[in-house]
Design an enzyme around this catalytic site. Structure first.
Site, PDB file in Angstrom:
ATOM      1  N   SER A 116       0.813  -1.218   0.000  1.00 15.99           N
ATOM      2  CA  SER A 116       0.000   0.000   0.000  1.00 15.99           C
ATOM      3  C   SER A 116       0.840   1.259   0.000  1.00 15.99           C
ATOM      4  CB  SER A 116      -0.925   0.000   1.230  1.00 15.99           C
ATOM      5  OG  SER A 116      -0.154  -0.022   2.424  1.00 15.99           O
ATOM      6  N   HIS A 145      -2.124  -2.732  -6.349  1.00 16.50           N
ATOM      7  CA  HIS A 145      -2.645  -2.439  -5.014  1.00 16.50           C
ATOM      8  C   HIS A 145      -4.167  -2.497  -4.986  1.00 16.50           C
ATOM      9  CE1 HIS A 145      -3.380   0.641  -1.601  1.00 16.50           C
ATOM     10  NE2 HIS A 145      -3.349  -0.588  -1.118  1.00 16.50           N
ATOM     11  N   GLU A 168      -4.874   0.103  -7.939  1.00 24.12           N
ATOM     12  CA  GLU A 168      -3.787   0.982  -8.370  1.00 24.12           C
ATOM     13  C   GLU A 168      -2.696   0.137  -9.029  1.00 24.12           C
ATOM     14  OE1 GLU A 168      -3.841   4.639  -5.173  1.00 24.12           O
ATOM     15  OE2 GLU A 168      -2.766   2.824  -4.603  1.00 24.12           O
ATOM     16  N   ASN A 172      -3.724   6.417  -0.653  1.00 25.75           N
ATOM     17  CA  ASN A 172      -3.211   6.596   0.710  1.00 25.75           C
ATOM     18  C   ASN A 172      -2.567   7.963   0.895  1.00 25.75           C
ATOM     19  OD1 ASN A 172      -4.023   4.298   2.084  1.00 25.75           O
ATOM     20  ND2 ASN A 172      -2.291   3.091   1.347  1.00 25.75           N
TER      21      ASN A 172
END
Length: 498
Positions: free
Chosen positions: A124, A145, A157, A195
């Site tokens: 992540s 991801h 992702e 994130n």
């Protein structure tokens, strides 16, 4: 390299935790044979059995055909050892977020799989380039991801390292779509897209609580009711767990050389250190003990509503709101009536001082937000409580009211502007395309609008005004506007204008 749409495609999953199990499930339902490996004895077999049970339950509930559930379950194969992964055309790693452990695993995998097999990491936040650095074939390593829970979350992702080939990236796009996911291409940078972008709403909410502007319940209610977020930032942090969101926040903050726009607060760390992690421990920013009630976000009064008010400055729709509530508007200040104002980025103290107003009678209201469900009011130190309560009484029968302490930008202006600004910074640094930034934040974090869409909805010039005002009043470069935002605000362009 095998076609990711090939019927005979086999996929390896390393790690039988929540993420690995979810990836295995969507792969099996996508018609792919899946081999699951975990270093813990029996974990892979247990994961496969758990997936089969969930699929069977979905079939029993009519959510998928029984024959599809049975076929998917038969595609799941627990591995006795890592060598069982060798035939796979693609291997997805979903183990602990530790760079050393990951690089050791990839070094082993490189020796096992075919030369044209793809090696992907579900990390992540760790750099894909760092994971691949010691390998002989860096070109076939990429990030893939997924988001938790994988069967529900549609976003994936795709991260290219410095040596990842275009062919590998394209193959992962094909695979993601086969699994029913929506892929976005993201630059290999700390936190990747979601994130990194998700830091703004949480850290600004924490800053507001740290400054004692409002309680977590009040901040959450404003962001839900006035800005359309499905969950408030504190509710979301309790759901994901402070043991997850604080380390990610700290990692990203440190990775960007302590950029103040990514800074958290001592309270965030304190929650982790004291084990108040959220739902998983029964207490975080809220209590989840049996019978516990969430604190109210509403400010109510038994006072009589003010019969008339004076509006100072730009009305921003305030006259329409007051007319709906049956309140008269004075043509001039009579020296006794409440003074209402709708500032941008200023607190009540600065607004009163700048305009020579009686701060004791000034009540500020956030008119950038949606006021259909809730209004946010703000007064300066020394304001007359009776005046504030008379204004609360104007609105409280028609909508919820949240009265907060003095704050540049209220609650919502600050949080929304910070979300939009960080989105603009992602565009400025080329983290992803403008379209993918908005798409990823909607799908990955359930935002009502992507950050650049939010900037356009508020108006880039308005967002820029809010941030520059807050920066000037606080002296904090946390609020410095992105150059992407500044240029478009000055030229009257859309925030989505490349």
């Amino acid at each position: 390299m095998m076609d990711m749409n090939a019927p005979q495609l086999s996929l390896g999953v390393i790690g039988a935790g929540a993420m690995g199990t979810g990836i295995a499930q969507v792969a099996a339902t996508g018609g792919i044979d899946v081999i699951v490996f975990d270093t813990r004895p029996g974990a892979a077999a247990k994961a496969c059995e758990g997936i089969a049970a969930r699929l069977s339950k979905r079939a029993a509930e009519g959510k998928m055909p029984t024959e599809d559930a049975d076929a998917a379950a038969k595609r799941l194969h627990p591995a006795a050892s890592l060598t069982d992964i060798a035939p796979c055309a693609i291997v997805i790693e979903a183990i602990v977020e530790d760079l050393t452990v990951k690089t050791e695993l990839f070094s082993e995998l490189e020796k096992l799989v075919a030369p044209d097999a793809i090696l992907a990491s579900n990390t992540s936040s760790l750099p894909i380039g760092a994971i691949a650095a010691g390998l002989q074939r860096k070109d076939r390593v990429a990030g893939l991801h997924f988001f938790n829970p994988v069967p529900v979350m549609k976003l994936v992702e795709i991260i290219r390292g410095p040596d990842t080939t275009e062919a590998v990236a394209e193959a992962l796009f094909v695979l993601a779509r086969r699994l029913g996911r929506t892929p976005v291409l993201v630059k290999d940078t700390p936190g990747f897209l979601v994130n990194f972008g998700g830091r703004a709403i949480n850290t600004e909410a924490l800053a507001l609580a740290h400054e004692n502007v409002a309680s977590p319940a009040e901040i959450d209610a404003v962001m839900r009711d006035c800005y359309g977020f499905r969950m408030g930032p504190f509710e979301l942090m309790d759901l994901t767990g402070v043991d997850v969101n604080f380390p990610v926040t700290r990692f990203i903050y440190e990775s960007f050389f302590d950029d103040p726009r990514l800074r958290s607060t001592p309270m965030h760390r304190y929650k982790l250190e004291t084990g108040q992690l959220g739902r998983k421990t029964g207490r975080g920013f809220y209590s989840y003990a049996e019978g516990a009630e969430k604190p109210s976000a509403d400010t109510r009064t038994g006072a009589n509503p003010a019969s008339a008010v004076f509006i100072h400055g730009e009305m921003r729709g305030l006259e329409t709101l007051l007319a709906e509530c049956g309140t008269d508007i004075l043509a001039s200040d009579d020296g006794t009536a409440p003074i209402l104002a709708a500032p941008l980025g200023e607190d009540a103290s600065a607004y009163a001082a700048r305009n020579g107003l009686d701060h004791r009678r000034l009540v500020c209201i956030d008119m950038i937000s949606d006021t259909a469900k809730r209004v946010t009011l703000m007064t300066s130190p020394g304001a007359e409580r009776a005046v504030l309560e008379s204004v609360i009484a104007i609105f409280q029968e028609a909508r919820a009211v949240t009265a907060i302490a003095d704050s540049p930008g209220f609650i919502g202006q600050r949080v929304a502007a910070m979300v939009a600004n960080l989105g603009c910074e992602m565009a400025q640094t080329g983290l992803a395309s403008v379209e993918d930034i908005d798409l990823a934040m909607r799908l990955g974090l359930n935002y009502p609008k992507g950050p650049l869409e939010l900037a356009d909805a508020m108006g880039p010039e308005i967002v820029h005004r809010i941030l520059t005002a807050v920066q000037a009043l606080t002296g904090d470069d946390r609020y410095r506007p992105s150059q992407w935002l500044r240029r478009r605000a000055m030229l009257g362009l859309s925030a989505r204008q490349a």
